[in-house]
Design a protein around this motif. Structure first.
Motif, mmCIF file in Angstrom:
data_model
loop_
_atom_site.group_PDB
_atom_site.id
_atom_site.type_symbol
_atom_site.label_atom_id
_atom_site.label_comp_id
_atom_site.label_asym_id
_atom_site.label_seq_id
_atom_site.Cartn_x
_atom_site.Cartn_y
_atom_site.Cartn_z
ATOM 1 N N ARG A 15 45.419 48.304 37.589
ATOM 2 C CA ARG A 15 43.862 48.129 37.551
ATOM 3 C C ARG A 15 43.564 46.967 38.178
ATOM 4 N NH1 ARG A 15 40.178 46.027 34.458
ATOM 5 N NH2 ARG A 15 40.857 45.196 32.397
ATOM 6 N N ILE A 16 43.901 45.628 37.659
ATOM 7 C CA ILE A 16 43.584 44.632 38.550
ATOM 8 C C ILE A 16 44.052 44.144 39.849
ATOM 9 C CG2 ILE A 16 43.873 42.063 38.286
ATOM 10 C CD1 ILE A 16 43.990 42.552 35.013
ATOM 11 N N TYR A 29 37.302 37.488 52.650
ATOM 12 C CA TYR A 29 38.080 36.623 51.561
ATOM 13 C C TYR A 29 37.302 36.796 50.320
ATOM 14 C CZ TYR A 29 34.993 32.877 52.232
ATOM 15 O OH TYR A 29 33.843 32.004 52.578
ATOM 16 N N ALA A 30 37.693 36.301 49.029
ATOM 17 C CA ALA A 30 36.959 36.337 47.723
ATOM 18 C C ALA A 30 37.784 34.745 47.064
ATOM 19 C CB ALA A 30 37.111 37.395 47.146
ATOM 20 N N GLU A 37 34.944 37.337 38.260
ATOM 21 C CA GLU A 37 33.605 38.002 37.676
ATOM 22 C C GLU A 37 33.437 39.428 38.052
ATOM 23 O OE1 GLU A 37 30.563 35.438 39.450
ATOM 24 O OE2 GLU A 37 30.782 33.703 38.003
ATOM 25 N N LEU A 38 33.868 39.689 39.040
ATOM 26 C CA LEU A 38 33.652 41.220 39.546
ATOM 27 C C LEU A 38 34.587 42.123 38.938
ATOM 28 C CD1 LEU A 38 33.501 41.009 43.619
ATOM 29 C CD2 LEU A 38 31.827 41.606 41.927
ATOM 30 N N LEU A 39 35.854 41.598 38.730
ATOM 31 C CA LEU A 39 36.943 42.234 37.623
ATOM 32 C C LEU A 39 36.760 42.296 36.151
ATOM 33 C CD1 LEU A 39 39.848 41.508 40.143
ATOM 34 C CD2 LEU A 39 38.644 43.554 40.090
ATOM 35 N N GLY A 44 43.984 33.536 33.557
ATOM 36 C CA GLY A 44 45.587 33.948 33.417
ATOM 37 C C GLY A 44 46.048 35.187 34.013
ATOM 38 N N ASN A 45 45.130 36.389 33.640
ATOM 39 C CA ASN A 45 45.264 37.546 34.371
ATOM 40 C C ASN A 45 45.215 37.807 35.978
ATOM 41 O OD1 ASN A 45 46.191 39.412 32.002
ATOM 42 N ND2 ASN A 45 43.969 39.919 31.546
ATOM 43 N N LEU A 46 44.119 37.249 36.163
ATOM 44 C CA LEU A 46 43.607 37.067 37.746
ATOM 45 C C LEU A 46 44.960 36.552 38.236
ATOM 46 C CD1 LEU A 46 42.246 37.802 40.075
ATOM 47 C CD2 LEU A 46 40.743 35.775 39.547
#
Length: 99
Positions: A15-16, A29-30, A37-39, A44-46
């Motif tokens: 899902r990420i 871009y992001a 914040e959006l996710l 670490g996960n990101l």
């Protein structure tokens, strides 16, 4: 049915990663903070999921400084956009097949 499943891309099965690509498909871009914040994920996960997409060459990661603060930007590559579109198309075909 088998042909449809062959087009589902394992790189997007989390899902990420799905969220990262969804955001990057509609934005030029992001940055790290925006994605985090959006996710609603940890640093670490990101970072680990972004690295996985980068290793597939689906996103590029740019690191820079804004003033004295580090800033990391994520951009979907042409290959990434094409792969994600194919993945979404395969999911849509799978859903239509079941109806």
């Amino acid at each position: 049915m088998k042909n449809i499943l062959q087009h589902i891309n394992k790189a997007f099965d989390h899902r990420i990663r799905l969220g990262i690509m969804s955001i990057l498909m509609v934005n030029e871009y992001a940055d790290f903070t925006t994605l985090k914040e959006l996710l609603g994920v940890t640093d670490g996960n990101l970072a680990s999921h972004a690295k996985a997409l980068e290793s597939e060459k689906y996103i590029s990661i740019e690191k820079q400084f804004i003033g004295k603060k580090p800033n990391t930007r994520y951009i979907a590559t042409k290959e990434g956009k094409a792969a994600f579109k194919n993945h979404i198309d395969a999911l849509e075909k799978l859903i239509k097949k079941d109806n």
